[in-house]
Design a protein around this motif. Structure first.
Motif, PDB file in Angstrom:
ATOM      1  N   UNK A 146       0.817  37.733 -53.505  1.00 43.76           N
ATOM      2  CA  UNK A 146       1.843  37.091 -52.694  1.00 43.76           C
ATOM      3  C   UNK A 146       3.064  36.747 -53.542  1.00 43.76           C
ATOM      4  N   UNK A 147       4.196  37.270 -53.118  1.00 38.00           N
ATOM      5  CA  UNK A 147       5.485  36.898 -53.700  1.00 38.00           C
ATOM      6  C   UNK A 147       6.086  35.863 -52.770  1.00 38.00           C
ATOM      7  N   UNK A 148       6.322  34.676 -53.289  1.00 37.87           N
ATOM      8  CA  UNK A 148       6.830  33.586 -52.461  1.00 37.87           C
ATOM      9  C   UNK A 148       7.870  32.789 -53.232  1.00 37.87           C
ATOM     10  N   UNK A 149       8.657  32.056 -52.478  1.00 38.97           N
ATOM     11  CA  UNK A 149       9.567  31.078 -53.063  1.00 38.97           C
ATOM     12  C   UNK A 149       9.043  29.715 -52.650  1.00 38.97           C
ATOM     13  N   UNK A 164     -10.579  38.694 -44.368  1.00 42.54           N
ATOM     14  CA  UNK A 164     -10.313  38.412 -45.779  1.00 42.54           C
ATOM     15  C   UNK A 164      -9.312  39.434 -46.284  1.00 42.54           C
ATOM     16  N   UNK A 165      -8.197  38.958 -46.781  1.00 36.13           N
ATOM     17  CA  UNK A 165      -7.161  39.798 -47.380  1.00 36.13           C
ATOM     18  C   UNK A 165      -7.133  39.536 -48.872  1.00 36.13           C
ATOM     19  N   UNK A 197      -2.863  40.505 -38.240  1.00 35.06           N
ATOM     20  CA  UNK A 197      -2.654  39.874 -39.544  1.00 35.06           C
ATOM     21  C   UNK A 197      -1.413  40.443 -40.234  1.00 35.06           C
ATOM     22  N   UNK A 198      -1.253  41.761 -40.176  1.00 31.94           N
ATOM     23  CA  UNK A 198      -0.067  42.380 -40.785  1.00 31.94           C
ATOM     24  C   UNK A 198       1.213  41.886 -40.121  1.00 31.94           C
ATOM     25  N   UNK A 199       1.182  41.759 -38.794  1.00 37.52           N
ATOM     26  CA  UNK A 199       2.353  41.213 -38.081  1.00 37.52           C
ATOM     27  C   UNK A 199       2.628  39.786 -38.544  1.00 37.52           C
ATOM     28  N   UNK A 200       1.556  39.000 -38.714  1.00 35.29           N
ATOM     29  CA  UNK A 200       1.712  37.611 -39.152  1.00 35.29           C
ATOM     30  C   UNK A 200       2.423  37.544 -40.496  1.00 35.29           C
ATOM     31  N   UNK A 201       1.999  38.402 -41.468  1.00 34.17           N
ATOM     32  CA  UNK A 201       2.663  38.409 -42.787  1.00 34.17           C
ATOM     33  C   UNK A 201       4.136  38.771 -42.641  1.00 34.17           C
ATOM     34  N   UNK A 202       4.439  39.718 -41.777  1.00 32.69           N
ATOM     35  CA  UNK A 202       5.828  40.113 -41.537  1.00 32.69           C
ATOM     36  C   UNK A 202       6.615  38.958 -40.911  1.00 32.69           C
ATOM     37  N   UNK A 203       6.014  38.304 -39.923  1.00 29.65           N
ATOM     38  CA  UNK A 203       6.687  37.164 -39.282  1.00 29.65           C
ATOM     39  C   UNK A 203       6.919  36.035 -40.285  1.00 29.65           C
ATOM     40  N   UNK A 204       5.957  35.833 -41.192  1.00 31.29           N
ATOM     41  CA  UNK A 204       6.119  34.781 -42.200  1.00 31.29           C
ATOM     42  C   UNK A 204       7.256  35.142 -43.150  1.00 31.29           C
ATOM     43  N   UNK A 259       8.269  26.864 -48.139  1.00 30.68           N
ATOM     44  CA  UNK A 259       7.565  28.033 -48.675  1.00 30.68           C
ATOM     45  C   UNK A 259       8.141  29.229 -47.935  1.00 30.68           C
ATOM     46  N   UNK A 260       8.640  30.194 -48.697  1.00 28.84           N
ATOM     47  CA  UNK A 260       9.104  31.449 -48.102  1.00 28.84           C
ATOM     48  C   UNK A 260       8.140  32.522 -48.563  1.00 28.84           C
ATOM     49  N   UNK A 261       7.350  32.997 -47.632  1.00 28.93           N
ATOM     50  CA  UNK A 261       6.383  34.061 -47.911  1.00 28.93           C
ATOM     51  C   UNK A 261       7.137  35.390 -47.921  1.00 28.93           C
ATOM     52  N   UNK A 262       7.763  35.720 -49.049  1.00 25.70           N
ATOM     53  CA  UNK A 262       8.644  36.890 -49.105  1.00 25.70           C
ATOM     54  C   UNK A 262       7.904  38.205 -48.883  1.00 25.70           C
ATOM     55  N   UNK A 263       6.765  38.372 -49.561  1.00 29.27           N
ATOM     56  CA  UNK A 263       6.064  39.653 -49.436  1.00 29.27           C
ATOM     57  C   UNK A 263       4.604  39.482 -49.818  1.00 29.27           C
ATOM     58  N   UNK A 264       3.747  39.979 -48.953  1.00 25.22           N
ATOM     59  CA  UNK A 264       2.310  40.004 -49.244  1.00 25.22           C
ATOM     60  C   UNK A 264       1.895  41.454 -49.436  1.00 25.22           C
ATOM     61  N   UNK A 265       1.582  41.822 -50.679  1.00 21.52           N
ATOM     62  CA  UNK A 265       1.034  43.152 -50.950  1.00 21.52           C
ATOM     63  C   UNK A 265      -0.462  43.075 -50.693  1.00 21.52           C
ATOM     64  N   UNK A 266      -0.921  43.802 -49.686  1.00 25.05           N
ATOM     65  CA  UNK A 266      -2.329  43.766 -49.302  1.00 25.05           C
ATOM     66  C   UNK A 266      -3.068  44.876 -50.048  1.00 25.05           C
ATOM     67  N   UNK A 267      -4.054  44.467 -50.850  1.00 21.81           N
ATOM     68  CA  UNK A 267      -4.827  45.422 -51.639  1.00 21.81           C
ATOM     69  C   UNK A 267      -6.089  45.869 -50.903  1.00 21.81           C
ATOM     70  N   UNK A 268      -6.691  44.963 -50.172  1.00 18.97           N
ATOM     71  CA  UNK A 268      -7.877  45.297 -49.394  1.00 18.97           C
ATOM     72  C   UNK A 268      -8.035  44.269 -48.286  1.00 18.97           C
TER      73      UNK A 268
END
Length: 156
Positions: A112-115, A107-108, A39-46, A85-94
């Protein structure tokens, strides 16, 4: 003599069952960590718009649910590729993972910071990711965003 053999047999069976239970718990924890890492890799790839890696991860029948609609794999890949949609950064809290057979539900709790449409937006979400394991490989079957009314709610 029969009682001793029966007792020895029972002790061996209990030991094997206990070992199998411990192995199952370890396997489950390893699988959970594997899914969290994926999942973390997916957020990075996005964020990096790495559509080649995402294309390999997303199942052909995958679905994506956003605040503005839902669609399948090809429209999602195209949306990421073109910057719709540019998924710039997903700060994962839990994060939590439930394994059911060959399915993992993650469940994350994210901010989400996105454009979106040229506008930078920040939203708190519970992102639900469903992964299916086929041929020893995990594929993303669904990604759904549920916007939270208050940030940092933890999933159960």
């Amino acid at each position: 003599m029969k009682l001793s053999i029966l007792s020895l047999f029972c002790i061996i069976m209990i030991a094997q069952w206990s070992h199998a239970q411990q192995r199952s718990i370890i396997d489950s924890k390893n699988t959970e960590q594997e899914i969290i890492s994926l999942s973390k890799k997916k957020w990075s790839w996005m964020a990096d718009k790495n559509v080649d890696s995402l294309n390999a991860l997303f199942d052909e029948k995958s679905v994506f649910v956003h605040m503005g609609g839902s669609w399948g794999k090809d429209p999602e890949i195209n949306t990421i590729k073109t910057g719709g949609i540019w998924y710039k950064k997903a700060d994962i809290h839990s994060v939590s993972v439930n394994i059911i057979g060959n399915t993992a539900i993650l469940l994350n709790n994210i901010t989400l910071l996105a454009v979106v449409g040229g506008n930078e937006v920040t939203n708190p979400f519970i992102a639900t990711e469903v992964y299916i394991k086929e041929n020893d490989k995990w594929k993303l079957g669904s990604l759904s965003f549920t916007r939270l009314l208050t940030p940092n709610n933890t999933p159960h």
